[in-house]
Scaffold this motif. Structure first.
Motif, PDB file in Angstrom:
ATOM      1  N   GLY A  99     -14.164  33.994  -4.102  1.00  0.00           N
ATOM      2  CA  GLY A  99     -14.392  32.572  -4.318  1.00  0.00           C
ATOM      3  C   GLY A  99     -13.455  32.001  -5.364  1.00  0.00           C
ATOM      4  O   GLY A  99     -12.823  30.957  -5.163  1.00  0.00           O
ATOM      5  N   ALA A 100     -13.323  32.696  -6.490  1.00  0.00           N
ATOM      6  CA  ALA A 100     -12.436  32.237  -7.554  1.00  0.00           C
ATOM      7  C   ALA A 100     -10.977  32.280  -7.103  1.00  0.00           C
ATOM      8  O   ALA A 100     -10.191  31.366  -7.406  1.00  0.00           O
ATOM      9  CB  ALA A 100     -12.639  33.094  -8.803  1.00  0.00           C
ATOM     10  N   LEU A 101     -10.606  33.334  -6.371  1.00  0.00           N
ATOM     11  CA  LEU A 101      -9.239  33.425  -5.855  1.00  0.00           C
ATOM     12  C   LEU A 101      -8.908  32.243  -4.947  1.00  0.00           C
ATOM     13  O   LEU A 101      -7.819  31.677  -5.003  1.00  0.00           O
ATOM     14  CB  LEU A 101      -9.052  34.730  -5.078  1.00  0.00           C
ATOM     15  N   THR A 102      -9.877  31.871  -4.114  1.00  0.00           N
ATOM     16  CA  THR A 102      -9.665  30.754  -3.194  1.00  0.00           C
ATOM     17  C   THR A 102      -9.432  29.461  -3.948  1.00  0.00           C
ATOM     18  O   THR A 102      -8.519  28.687  -3.627  1.00  0.00           O
ATOM     19  CB  THR A 102     -10.874  30.612  -2.257  1.00  0.00           C
ATOM     20  N   VAL A 103     -10.231  29.215  -4.982  1.00  0.00           N
ATOM     21  CA  VAL A 103     -10.102  27.982  -5.753  1.00  0.00           C
ATOM     22  C   VAL A 103      -8.756  27.939  -6.478  1.00  0.00           C
ATOM     23  O   VAL A 103      -8.041  26.929  -6.435  1.00  0.00           O
ATOM     24  CB  VAL A 103     -11.255  27.843  -6.762  1.00  0.00           C
ATOM     25  N   VAL A 104      -8.379  29.039  -7.135  1.00  0.00           N
ATOM     26  CA  VAL A 104      -7.123  29.062  -7.880  1.00  0.00           C
ATOM     27  C   VAL A 104      -5.930  28.931  -6.926  1.00  0.00           C
ATOM     28  O   VAL A 104      -4.953  28.234  -7.219  1.00  0.00           O
ATOM     29  CB  VAL A 104      -7.013  30.350  -8.722  1.00  0.00           C
ATOM     30  N   THR A 105      -6.018  29.595  -5.765  1.00  0.00           N
ATOM     31  CA  THR A 105      -4.958  29.474  -4.764  1.00  0.00           C
ATOM     32  C   THR A 105      -4.813  28.023  -4.307  1.00  0.00           C
ATOM     33  O   THR A 105      -3.697  27.499  -4.200  1.00  0.00           O
ATOM     34  CB  THR A 105      -5.248  30.371  -3.546  1.00  0.00           C
ATOM     35  N   TYR A 106      -5.937  27.374  -4.058  1.00  0.00           N
ATOM     36  CA  TYR A 106      -5.888  25.980  -3.612  1.00  0.00           C
ATOM     37  C   TYR A 106      -5.297  25.084  -4.702  1.00  0.00           C
ATOM     38  O   TYR A 106      -4.465  24.205  -4.415  1.00  0.00           O
ATOM     39  CB  TYR A 106      -7.284  25.471  -3.243  1.00  0.00           C
ATOM     40  N   VAL A 107      -5.707  25.291  -5.957  1.00  0.00           N
ATOM     41  CA  VAL A 107      -5.198  24.456  -7.053  1.00  0.00           C
ATOM     42  C   VAL A 107      -3.686  24.602  -7.171  1.00  0.00           C
ATOM     43  O   VAL A 107      -2.958  23.605  -7.292  1.00  0.00           O
ATOM     44  CB  VAL A 107      -5.895  24.828  -8.379  1.00  0.00           C
ATOM     45  N   LEU A 108      -3.196  25.836  -7.120  1.00  0.00           N
ATOM     46  CA  LEU A 108      -1.750  26.058  -7.190  1.00  0.00           C
ATOM     47  C   LEU A 108      -1.055  25.381  -6.015  1.00  0.00           C
ATOM     48  O   LEU A 108      -0.031  24.708  -6.184  1.00  0.00           O
ATOM     49  CB  LEU A 108      -1.453  27.554  -7.195  1.00  0.00           C
ATOM     50  N   PHE A 109      -1.598  25.530  -4.821  1.00  0.00           N
ATOM     51  CA  PHE A 109      -1.021  24.913  -3.622  1.00  0.00           C
ATOM     52  C   PHE A 109      -0.974  23.390  -3.766  1.00  0.00           C
ATOM     53  O   PHE A 109       0.055  22.758  -3.489  1.00  0.00           O
ATOM     54  CB  PHE A 109      -1.851  25.308  -2.412  1.00  0.00           C
ATOM     55  N   ALA A 110      -2.075  22.785  -4.217  1.00  0.00           N
ATOM     56  CA  ALA A 110      -2.152  21.325  -4.321  1.00  0.00           C
ATOM     57  C   ALA A 110      -1.180  20.783  -5.364  1.00  0.00           C
ATOM     58  O   ALA A 110      -0.560  19.729  -5.163  1.00  0.00           O
ATOM     59  CB  ALA A 110      -3.585  20.907  -4.658  1.00  0.00           C
ATOM     60  N   VAL A 111      -1.031  21.479  -6.480  1.00  0.00           N
ATOM     61  CA  VAL A 111      -0.092  21.023  -7.507  1.00  0.00           C
ATOM     62  C   VAL A 111       1.352  21.152  -7.012  1.00  0.00           C
ATOM     63  O   VAL A 111       2.176  20.259  -7.220  1.00  0.00           O
ATOM     64  CB  VAL A 111      -0.298  21.814  -8.815  1.00  0.00           C
ATOM     65  N   MET A 112       1.639  22.261  -6.325  1.00  0.00           N
ATOM     66  CA  MET A 112       3.002  22.463  -5.823  1.00  0.00           C
ATOM     67  C   MET A 112       3.381  21.438  -4.757  1.00  0.00           C
ATOM     68  O   MET A 112       4.567  21.129  -4.579  1.00  0.00           O
ATOM     69  CB  MET A 112       3.159  23.875  -5.253  1.00  0.00           C
ATOM     70  N   LEU A 113       2.399  20.896  -4.035  1.00  0.00           N
ATOM     71  CA  LEU A 113       2.693  19.845  -3.051  1.00  0.00           C
ATOM     72  C   LEU A 113       3.493  18.705  -3.669  1.00  0.00           C
ATOM     73  O   LEU A 113       4.414  18.158  -3.047  1.00  0.00           O
ATOM     74  CB  LEU A 113       1.386  19.282  -2.480  1.00  0.00           C
ATOM     75  N   GLY A 114       3.100  18.344  -4.896  1.00  0.00           N
ATOM     76  CA  GLY A 114       3.769  17.222  -5.556  1.00  0.00           C
ATOM     77  C   GLY A 114       5.217  17.492  -5.906  1.00  0.00           C
ATOM     78  O   GLY A 114       5.989  16.557  -6.143  1.00  0.00           O
ATOM     79  N   GLY A 115       5.606  18.767  -5.943  1.00  0.00           N
ATOM     80  CA  GLY A 115       6.976  19.096  -6.316  1.00  0.00           C
ATOM     81  C   GLY A 115       8.015  18.607  -5.333  1.00  0.00           C
ATOM     82  O   GLY A 115       9.132  18.255  -5.714  1.00  0.00           O
ATOM     83  N   THR A 116       7.664  18.579  -4.051  1.00  0.00           N
ATOM     84  CA  THR A 116       8.634  18.170  -3.020  1.00  0.00           C
ATOM     85  C   THR A 116       8.150  16.987  -2.175  1.00  0.00           C
ATOM     86  O   THR A 116       8.886  16.533  -1.298  1.00  0.00           O
ATOM     87  CB  THR A 116       8.933  19.354  -2.081  1.00  0.00           C
ATOM     88  N   ALA A 117       6.948  16.502  -2.420  1.00  0.00           N
ATOM     89  CA  ALA A 117       6.418  15.406  -1.607  1.00  0.00           C
ATOM     90  C   ALA A 117       7.309  14.158  -1.594  1.00  0.00           C
ATOM     91  O   ALA A 117       7.401  13.475  -0.564  1.00  0.00           O
ATOM     92  CB  ALA A 117       5.009  15.038  -2.076  1.00  0.00           C
ATOM     93  N   PRO A 118       7.999  13.817  -2.694  1.00  0.00           N
ATOM     94  CA  PRO A 118       8.822  12.595  -2.649  1.00  0.00           C
ATOM     95  C   PRO A 118      10.079  12.715  -1.785  1.00  0.00           C
ATOM     96  O   PRO A 118      10.738  11.695  -1.528  1.00  0.00           O
ATOM     97  CB  PRO A 118       9.213  12.377  -4.121  1.00  0.00           C
ATOM     98  N   THR A 119      10.435  13.925  -1.340  1.00  0.00           N
ATOM     99  CA  THR A 119      11.707  14.118  -0.643  1.00  0.00           C
ATOM    100  C   THR A 119      11.928  13.143   0.525  1.00  0.00           C
ATOM    101  O   THR A 119      12.985  12.504   0.616  1.00  0.00           O
ATOM    102  CB  THR A 119      11.835  15.577  -0.156  1.00  0.00           C
ATOM    103  N   PRO A 120      10.967  12.981   1.457  1.00  0.00           N
ATOM    104  CA  PRO A 120      11.210  12.042   2.569  1.00  0.00           C
ATOM    105  C   PRO A 120      11.204  10.571   2.142  1.00  0.00           C
ATOM    106  O   PRO A 120      11.579   9.708   2.938  1.00  0.00           O
ATOM    107  CB  PRO A 120      10.029  12.325   3.524  1.00  0.00           C
ATOM    108  N   ILE A 121      10.775  10.305   0.910  1.00  0.00           N
ATOM    109  CA  ILE A 121      10.666   8.919   0.443  1.00  0.00           C
ATOM    110  C   ILE A 121      11.928   8.495  -0.296  1.00  0.00           C
ATOM    111  O   ILE A 121      12.135   7.310  -0.550  1.00  0.00           O
ATOM    112  CB  ILE A 121       9.426   8.740  -0.460  1.00  0.00           C
ATOM    113  N   TYR A 122      12.791   9.444  -0.645  1.00  0.00           N
ATOM    114  CA  TYR A 122      13.991   9.102  -1.403  1.00  0.00           C
ATOM    115  C   TYR A 122      14.849   8.067  -0.684  1.00  0.00           C
ATOM    116  O   TYR A 122      15.437   7.177  -1.318  1.00  0.00           O
ATOM    117  CB  TYR A 122      14.824  10.356  -1.673  1.00  0.00           C
TER     118      TYR A 122
END
Length: 401
Positions: free
Chosen positions: A21-44
């Motif tokens: 359960g804890a692994l799932t939550v931490v994995t999701y948090v890391l995934f969600a934060v990393m989304l923001g790293g490249t999300a602006p690319t198509p908007i440039y």
């Protein structure tokens, strides 16, 4: 990255089996934060059109992201060891929300720079704390590190694909993707229900030294050159794919921009699963052979105006970047003592994020002063030289060792 390399406190011994359960939550948090790293690319491309921004300005906006990561790694790399894993991850989520809010409310150049800087800080905070948390929640540290690495690349890959879809098919393209990112951060509230492995919590900021231990200098040189080249390719695709597709292939689809970047980062994540059983030196050499091949395919695609060739180049280059990244980190950490692992890893990531910024800015400047094909050709030449240097250093290490 000190927190990613330190052992768990004595009060937080590794469990006999993964705390799923804890692994799932931490994995999701890391995934969600990393989304923001490249999300602006198509908007440039939209920002460039509305704000009349040239490629160098876009590349500087992208570089602000790497600057934020370096700032977080240098100042707060080990903060989760003292303040706690949960509060550090929670802070990373909050900074990520702040980044998306700034992007949505201030779609002007200062807002873009501030949003990217905050995004980088959130990623820098999250990667170290999450990696350390994985090592405490999972009994197999090698598998824990693999989960962290693959999740990192998965988030970076899905980010532009998601925002590309939203920009392509929904109104308000400079706001809706960021509202989606904010919404995706909400499950991070589940962090309050997780166990806190750091028993004696206190706020203590200790800047991470950037020093390469003498025992790791030879493997560090080979790995640092490799990861510089690997991140240069990924950074180029994340920052300038829109320009390549529009000017070189005459296709301005925002979804396609996201799909290309997803292909590169997705391949990088998938290959890490395949090279896990290889010797680090072997994986690094394979990666440094694939990267220049991928870049060459990208240049040929621009010359031939071929989208399939461009996608192939992104896949091949991304695969090489994933292999080089994982193998290089393994080489550096294995050569360092336990007490020096944090310093060695910090130097490695510093080289990586320099690669994410400097070559991208250089190519963007060249684009304004020459043709797109010429700029891409110069980039390919630099990558070829770096790859040859890294392979030569790695082969020499194997012979000496």
């Amino acid at each position: 990255m000190r927190s990613a390399m330190t052992s768990a406190p004595a009060a937080a011994a590794s469990p006999a089996r993964p705390a799923r359960g804890a692994l799932t939550v931490v994995t999701y948090v890391l995934f969600a934060v990393m989304l923001g790293g490249t999300a602006p690319t198509p908007i440039y491309a939209i920002y460039a059109h509305r704000l009349h921004l040239a490629p160098p300005a876009i590349s500087v906006v992208f570089a602000a992201y790497a600057a934020g990561i370096l700032l977080a790694l240098l100042l707060f790399g080990g903060v989760s060891d003292y303040a706690g894993r949960r509060i550090t991850l929670g802070t990373a989520c909050a900074v990520s929300v702040a980044s998306s809010t700034v992007f949505a409310l201030f779609p002007v150049l200062p807002g873009l720079l501030a949003g990217r800087l905050l995004s980088g800080v959130s990623v820098g905070l999250c990667t170290g704390a999450a990696t350390a948390y994985f090592a405490e929640l999972h009994p197999d540290r090698t598998r824990a590190a693999l989960i962290a690495s693959v999740t990192n690349m998965a988030g970076l890959g899905v980010g532009p694909l998601l925002s590309g879809f939203l920009v392509q098919y929904l109104p308000h393209p400079t706001a809706v993707p960021y509202l989606a990112l904010i919404t995706l951060q909400l499950p991070g509230l589940l962090l309050v229900r997780l166990p806190e492995p750091v028993a004696d919590r206190r706020l203590r900021i200790r800047p991470q030294r950037l020093r390469v231990p003498a025992s790791t200098r030879r493997p560090f040189t080979a790995a640092a050159v490799a990861v510089f080249a690997a991140f240069a390719l990924l950074g180029l695709l994340a920052a300038l794919t829109g320009d390549f597709l529009t000017d070189g292939l005459h296709d301005s689809s925002h979804l396609l921009v996201g799909a290309v970047v997803f292909s590169a980062f997705g391949a990088a994540g998938a290959v890490q699963l395949l090279v896990v059983r290889l010797r680090p030196s072997t994986g690094s050499v394979l990666g440094m052979v694939a990267i220049p091949v991928g870049v060459a395919l990208l240049v040929l695609a621009l010359a031939a105006h071929s989208l399939p060739l461009f996608l192939t180049g992104a896949l091949v280059g991304g695969s090489g970047a994933g292999a080089a990244f994982k193998s290089g980190l393994a080489m550096v950490v294995a050569a360092a003592s336990k007490q020096q692992a944090g310093e060695a890893a910090s130097g490695y990531f510093f080289a990586a994020y320099l690669g994410l910024t400097l070559p991208v800015i250089g190519v963007a400047v060249l684009v304004t002063r020459s043709s797109l094909l010429t700029a891409a050709g110069c980039f390919a030449g630099v990558i070829a030289v770096l790859s040859a240097v890294s392979v030569a250093c790695t082969v020499r290490l194997d012979r000496v060792g």
